[in-house]
Design an enzyme around this catalytic site. Structure first.
Site, PDB file in Angstrom:
ATOM      1  N   SER A 184       0.843  -1.201   0.000  1.00  0.00           N
ATOM      2  CA  SER A 184       0.000   0.000   0.000  1.00  0.00           C
ATOM      3  C   SER A 184       0.880   1.255   0.000  1.00  0.00           C
ATOM      4  CB  SER A 184      -0.872  -0.031   1.258  1.00  0.00           C
ATOM      5  OG  SER A 184      -2.006   0.784   1.107  1.00  0.00           O
ATOM      6  N   PRO A 185       0.384   2.345  -0.597  1.00  0.00           N
ATOM      7  CA  PRO A 185       1.178   3.578  -0.585  1.00  0.00           C
ATOM      8  C   PRO A 185       1.462   4.053   0.843  1.00  0.00           C
ATOM      9  CG  PRO A 185      -0.677   3.753  -2.107  1.00  0.00           C
ATOM     10  CD  PRO A 185      -0.873   2.490  -1.322  1.00  0.00           C
ATOM     11  N   CYS A 241       3.639   7.245   2.703  1.00  0.00           N
ATOM     12  CA  CYS A 241       4.517   8.420   2.701  1.00  0.00           C
ATOM     13  C   CYS A 241       5.701   8.188   3.624  1.00  0.00           C
ATOM     14  CB  CYS A 241       3.757   9.651   3.192  1.00  0.00           C
ATOM     15  SG  CYS A 241       2.747  10.396   1.925  1.00  0.00           S
ATOM     16  N   ALA A 293       2.109   8.615  -1.802  1.00  0.00           N
ATOM     17  CA  ALA A 293       1.418   9.710  -2.498  1.00  0.00           C
ATOM     18  C   ALA A 293       2.488  10.624  -3.086  1.00  0.00           C
ATOM     19  CB  ALA A 293       0.551  10.477  -1.514  1.00  0.00           C
ATOM     20  N   GLN A 325       1.440   6.316  -6.915  1.00  0.00           N
ATOM     21  CA  GLN A 325       0.189   6.954  -6.509  1.00  0.00           C
ATOM     22  C   GLN A 325       0.323   8.457  -6.761  1.00  0.00           C
ATOM     23  OE1 GLN A 325      -0.965   7.542  -2.331  1.00  0.00           O
ATOM     24  NE2 GLN A 325      -2.926   6.558  -2.792  1.00  0.00           N
ATOM     25  N   TYR A 338      -7.809  14.417   0.676  1.00  0.00           N
ATOM     26  CA  TYR A 338      -6.969  15.226  -0.204  1.00  0.00           C
ATOM     27  C   TYR A 338      -7.825  15.818  -1.332  1.00  0.00           C
ATOM     28  CZ  TYR A 338      -3.387  13.288   2.744  1.00  0.00           C
ATOM     29  OH  TYR A 338      -2.644  12.946   3.853  1.00  0.00           O
ATOM     30  N   ARG A 384      -7.860   5.222  -5.841  1.00  0.00           N
ATOM     31  CA  ARG A 384      -8.069   5.009  -4.389  1.00  0.00           C
ATOM     32  C   ARG A 384      -9.150   5.977  -3.911  1.00  0.00           C
ATOM     33  NH1 ARG A 384      -4.185   3.824   0.820  1.00  0.00           N
ATOM     34  NH2 ARG A 384      -4.347   1.747  -0.076  1.00  0.00           N
ATOM     35  N   LEU A 417      -5.793  -2.710   8.262  1.00  0.00           N
ATOM     36  CA  LEU A 417      -5.586  -3.695   9.316  1.00  0.00           C
ATOM     37  C   LEU A 417      -5.684  -5.131   8.816  1.00  0.00           C
ATOM     38  CD1 LEU A 417      -7.235  -1.945  12.385  1.00  0.00           C
ATOM     39  CD2 LEU A 417      -4.811  -2.447  12.024  1.00  0.00           C
ATOM     40  N   ARG A 441       1.092  -1.123   7.355  1.00  0.00           N
ATOM     41  CA  ARG A 441       1.931  -1.185   8.564  1.00  0.00           C
ATOM     42  C   ARG A 441       2.545  -2.553   8.809  1.00  0.00           C
ATOM     43  NH1 ARG A 441      -2.574   1.847  11.934  1.00  0.00           N
ATOM     44  NH2 ARG A 441      -3.764   0.732  10.341  1.00  0.00           N
TER      45      ARG A 441
END
Ligand SMILES: Cc1cc2nc3c(=O)[nH]c(=O)nc-3n(C[C@H](O)[C@H](O)[C@H](O)COP(=O)(O)O)c2cc1C
Length: 366
Positions: A24-25, A27, A63, A108, A190, A238, A309, A332
């Site tokens: 997953s993207p 930052c 991103a 992304q 965003y 997304r 999660l 994560r």
């Protein structure tokens, strides 16, 4: 044990992903904001490269801003100049060269709108970054600020046209930089989400006022991206499927957005949630966003990816095998276990080849 669907290939347009558990993207806030703003660094190479060494089939960048004002923080990456494009090329080359499963790399593309120019999480500060610290004036769907951030300027017609063109130009750069997939970031409060959400977009011109007005910017960006990438290249979107707030975006409106996006050439909806409304109460727990991926997949008939999660191989396999999504994104859990796939494949009885440099660790003693 039957062959796990998680480790089976997924064809999308002209591409085949080797399996269905993706990066997953995330930052990293690791650019030099003064000497090389927006240029990915050795940190990004190591961070993204480690997933390729660990068996990932699809590695997504964070991103990545389509113009300087669209960066979330002064330390974010961008893809709006030649130095950034060429630094990304080094990273896509590494992943393509060193993946044993033929990993693909996605970028992304993002514009943070009224949530731009903020302090990064480990800066020790919060809120908007002032110009003296390399911050800048922000734009948004309206002039309303997000929470305690600095108030944006409401975007003009000309400003909207420029952002659409910037997404198109960034997509063209992404192709030149060696990316295989482009994802448009229309989630997490965003810029594109700011236009989509009825709770944020109170404009009365053609870019708001009705659902089709609110959807218009995201759809224009999809057109601009599609026009600048090869026909065989998948484009992802997304979204935040719900604002978790009365009167906001919800599963039903997201199904309508997914249908419209798919009709314009989006191949997969990456289903996240929240981020536009400060203080929204979000029932966070394992798989808390997965039901939206399932609803969109079933009602809009569009491939989806679930995120949020997801950590164990069994949980990931259950999501795809039960038809809730075509793939899963992990975030994560991969920071804790960057070689997650090598173990997950063993747990599920699948085979993911190890990098030759690591093969002496592939078979555990005893
Ligand atoms: C360090 C970090 C950075 C993130 N940056 C982004 C980002 O750039 N773009 C995005 O869409 N989501 C971002 N997210 C959200 C993740 O992609 C993911 O949707 C979220 O963390 C839930 O998945 P998880 O429970 O597996 O972590 C970020 C999450 C983390 C932990």
């Amino acid at each position: 044990m039957s062959a796990p669907l998680l480790f089976s290939p997924l064809p999308l347009r002209g591409l085949e992903l080797a399996h269905r558990a993706w990066v997953s993207p995330m930052c990293q806030y690791s650019c030099d904001p003064v000497l090389a703003p927006g240029v990915p660094t050795a940190w990004h190479l190591v961070h993204l490269g480690q997933f390729a060494a660990g068996g990932a089939a699809l590695v997504f960048t964070e991103a990545t801003a389509v113009n300087a004002a669209g960066r979330i923080s002064p330390r974010d990456t961008g893809i709006y100049n030649d130095a950034q494009e060429s630094a990304w090329r080094g990273i896509t080359d590494f992943i393509h060269t060193h993946s044993e499963v033929g990993a693909k790399v996605g970028i992304q593309l993002a514009h943070a709108g009224r949530k731009a120019s903020t302090w990064w999480p480990f800066s020790g500060q919060s809120g908007s970054v002032p110009p003296a610290d390399h911050g800048w004036a922000t734009v948004g769907a309206t002039a309303e600020p997000f929470d305690s951030f600095a108030a944006p300027r409401a975007m003009t017609e000309a400003g909207i046209a420029t952002v659409v063109a910037d997404f198109g130009a960034a997509a063209a750069r992404a192709v030149r930089a060696g990316f295989d997939i482009v994802e448009i970031h229309a989630a997490h409060g965003y810029l594109l989400h700011q236009f989509l959400s009825p709770l944020v977009n109170t404009r009365s011109d053609g870019w708001g006022g009705s659902e089709s007005g609110r959807f218009r910017l995201a759809l224009a960006v999809i057109d601009a991206v599609r026009a600048n990438v090869p026909a065989v290249m998948p484009v992802f979107l997304r979204i935040s499927a719900t604002d978790w707030s009365d009167g906001g975006l919800d599963g039903a409106s997201s199904v309508r957005l997914a249908r419209a996006a798919s009709a314009r050439g989006v191949d997969l909806i990456d289903v996240s949630s929240g981020g536009a409304i400060p203080g929204a109460r979000i029932p966070v727990g394992p798989g808390y966003q997965t039901s939206f991926a399932e609803q969109i997949r079933r009602e809009a008939g569009v491939p989806t990816a679930a995120v949020g999660l997801i950590s164990s191989p069994e949980q990931a396999e259950h999501i795809v095998a039960s038809g809730q999504a075509d793939a899963v994104f992990l975030a994560r859990e991969l920071l804790r276990h960057p070689h997650w796939w090598l173990d997950a494949a063993q747990v599920l009885g699948a085979d993911v080849p190890w990098a030759p440099q690591y093969q002496r660790a592939a078979r555990r003693p005893g």
